[in-house]
Design an enzyme around this catalytic site. Structure first.
Site, short mmCIF file in Angstrom:
data_model
loop_
_atom_site.label_atom_id
_atom_site.label_comp_id
_atom_site.label_asym_id
_atom_site.label_seq_id
_atom_site.Cartn_x
_atom_site.Cartn_y
_atom_site.Cartn_z
N HIS A 129 0.87 -1.18 0.00
CA HIS A 129 0.00 0.00 0.00
C HIS A 129 0.91 1.23 0.00
O HIS A 129 2.03 1.18 0.53
CB HIS A 129 -0.81 -0.07 1.30
CG HIS A 129 -1.89 0.94 1.44
ND1 HIS A 129 -1.66 2.23 1.84
CD2 HIS A 129 -3.23 0.83 1.26
CE1 HIS A 129 -2.82 2.88 1.90
NE2 HIS A 129 -3.79 2.05 1.56
N ASP A 206 3.06 -4.72 8.10
CA ASP A 206 1.84 -3.93 7.98
C ASP A 206 0.66 -4.91 8.11
O ASP A 206 0.38 -5.68 7.19
CB ASP A 206 1.86 -3.23 6.62
CG ASP A 206 0.50 -2.67 6.22
OD1 ASP A 206 -0.49 -2.85 6.97
OD2 ASP A 206 0.43 -2.07 5.13
N1 PMP Z 1 -1.75 -0.98 4.50
C1 PMP Z 1 -2.73 -1.70 3.97
C2 PMP Z 1 -2.43 -3.07 3.44
C3 PMP Z 1 -4.03 -1.18 3.92
O1 PMP Z 1 -5.01 -1.90 3.39
C4 PMP Z 1 -4.27 0.11 4.43
C5 PMP Z 1 -5.65 0.74 4.35
N2 PMP Z 1 -6.29 0.57 3.14
C6 PMP Z 1 -3.21 0.82 4.99
C7 PMP Z 1 -1.96 0.23 5.02
C8 PMP Z 1 -3.39 2.17 5.58
O2 PMP Z 1 -4.20 2.08 6.71
P1 PMP Z 1 -4.80 3.37 7.42
O3 PMP Z 1 -5.41 4.20 6.32
O4 PMP Z 1 -5.82 2.83 8.36
O5 PMP Z 1 -3.68 4.06 8.09
#
Ligand code: PMP
Length: 414
Positions: A129, A206
């Site tokens: 991400h 993560d």
């Molecule tokens: N990593 C992954 C794999 C995610 O799916 C997400 C949210 N879509 C994030 C990081 C970021 O999370 P957040 O927006 O809750 O900080």
């Protein structure tokens, strides 16, 4: 057996705990398949928020009055619950943040600034991400470090041989997700961590897409950092945790300065608070952290294994049935997956598919899912993503498939 009832969970009863599900959207009963973006909240989580503001609202840690004590106790009870949730050794290893994004930024900034130097290498994966890419780019640029990327096969599985070749004594940090939000792939993180440690690197996982689906044991994984967002595990938005091994957190400088994170302040010199408070500057998101405790209890009351079993059944059912539509191409077919199914329909833009489904009350996510490099790897602009949670049913998937079939028949005149 009714498809509403998986072998161990009474899904109909579970659905009653989620007020948001019982509404019409565009004249149709809501079908919520955007759980990877954020999942819905059970009544007890919503009630915990109201209860806190109606009865206990006070700032924590510093007050000696009754409300401050109540709020502090409830806040710290969530820390203990999160410690157990991931099997950390101590509450000192649980730092409250706004979620995964802030947790990764904290590590990249604090650990990176203190320990990275020119020529060092950071390994990420092609499945990441943006929030597990950009913080590393920022610190790599500052420190003149290099980023390498573990490639991904067409199935959505990581190429571990390529990973082994990327590792060297220059590798200082490996940061990968436990499960991919775009393709659903569950990564072999235990092996990834073992190999990184052999090379002398530390590892951040993560866990955004894992927390609600996969049993997490940070001691067994032996990861150095693990990041979770509350809102992806039935809890409120704006809260989450960073787990870190105490001995590493102890060596790291503070991320933000302010109240709470200090021990003693003079204009000449400031000493810092002990863990975990060293990393919790300012008034935290008290209400949402307290309500997160209810989310943990909700998951524990159902059992993660049971949740995962139901979701796997849904995923398999969805993949099988979507594949029967001739113009549908499934994207992400790894053997081990969380309940995320991405797909595209030949000749129809994912955005249009999303809009047409919304008109039928079906909420899916369309686009690059904050994984643009992954979309580039697959040579696509984006996907339609249906992601399932414990309250979803096979009947809802039947509806999705029916709508998509109609859509493709209209487009192709078949
Ligand atoms: N990593 C992954 C794999 C995610 O799916 C997400 C949210 N879509 C994030 C990081 C970021 O999370 P957040 O927006 O809750 O900080």
């Amino acid at each position: 057996m009714s498809t509403l009832t998986s072998s161990l969970l009474d899904i109909k009863k579970i659905r009653l705990q989620f007020p948001v599900l019982h509404q019409q959207v565009n004249g149709k009963p809501l079908i919520y398949f955007d759980n990877a973006a954020t999942n819905q909240k059970p009544k007890q989580v919503i009630e915990a928020l109201t209860h806190y503001y109606q009865h206990d609202n006070a700032n924590i840690h510093r007050g000696i009055h009754t409300l401050a004590e109540r709020a502090t106790r409830a806040f710290e009870e969530t820390r203990l619950a999160m410690q157990h949730f991931i099997n950390a050794r101590a509450t000192a290893e649980i730092i409250f943040t706004r979620g995964v994004t802030e947790s990764i930024n904290l590590v990249a900034s604090s650990y990176g600034r203190a320990f990275l130097k020119e020529g060092d290498e950071i390994i990420l994966s092609a499945l990441e991400h943006h929030s597990n890419i950009v913080p590393w780019q920022l610190i790599a640029q500052e420190k003149k470090a290099t980023i390498h990327v573990i490639p991904v096969f067409d199935s959505g599985e990581l190429d571990l041989d390529a990973y082994r070749k990327l590792l060297s004594t220059k590798t200082k940090i490996v940061s990968v997700n436990h499960a991919s939000n775009s393709l659903g792939t569950i990564n072999p993180v235990k092996e990834i961590i073992r190999l990184a440690h052999q090379a002398g690197a530390i590892v951040l996982i993560d866990g955004a897409q894992a927390a609600a689906h996969i049993e997490i044991d940070v001691q067994d994984l032996d990861c150095d950092f693990y990041c979770i967002s509350s809102h992806k595990m039935y809890g409120p938005t704006g809260a989450g945790i960073l787990y870190g091994k105490k001995e590493i957190l102890d060596e790291m400088p503070p991320y933000m300065g302010g109240g709470e994170m200090i021990s003693d302040v003079t204009f000449a010199r400031t000493t810092f608070n002990e863990l975990p408070y060293k990393f919790e500057a300012g008034t935290p998101n008290i209400a949402d952290v307290i309500a997160l405790h209810e989310a943990v209890q909700f998951i524990d009351s159902l059992g993660k294994e049971n949740i995962a079993a139901h979701e796997s059944e849904l995923l398999e059912y969805a993949a099988e049935n979507l594949a029967t539509i001739p113009s549908v191409k499934l994207i992400g077919t790894a053997k081990e997956k969380v309940a995320v199914q991405s797909f595209n329909i030949e000749g129809i833009h994912p955005f249009d598919v999303g809009q047409l489904l919304d008109a039928q009350g079906i909420a899916v996510r369309t686009g690059h899912h904050c994984t643009q490099p992954l979309m580039d790897r697959f040579g696509i602009e984006g996907t339609v993503r249906a992601s399932f949670s414990v309250y979803n049913t096979k009947e809802e998937i039947d509806n999705l498939v029916k709508c998509l079939r109609k859509l493709t028949q209209l487009s192709y005149g078949k």
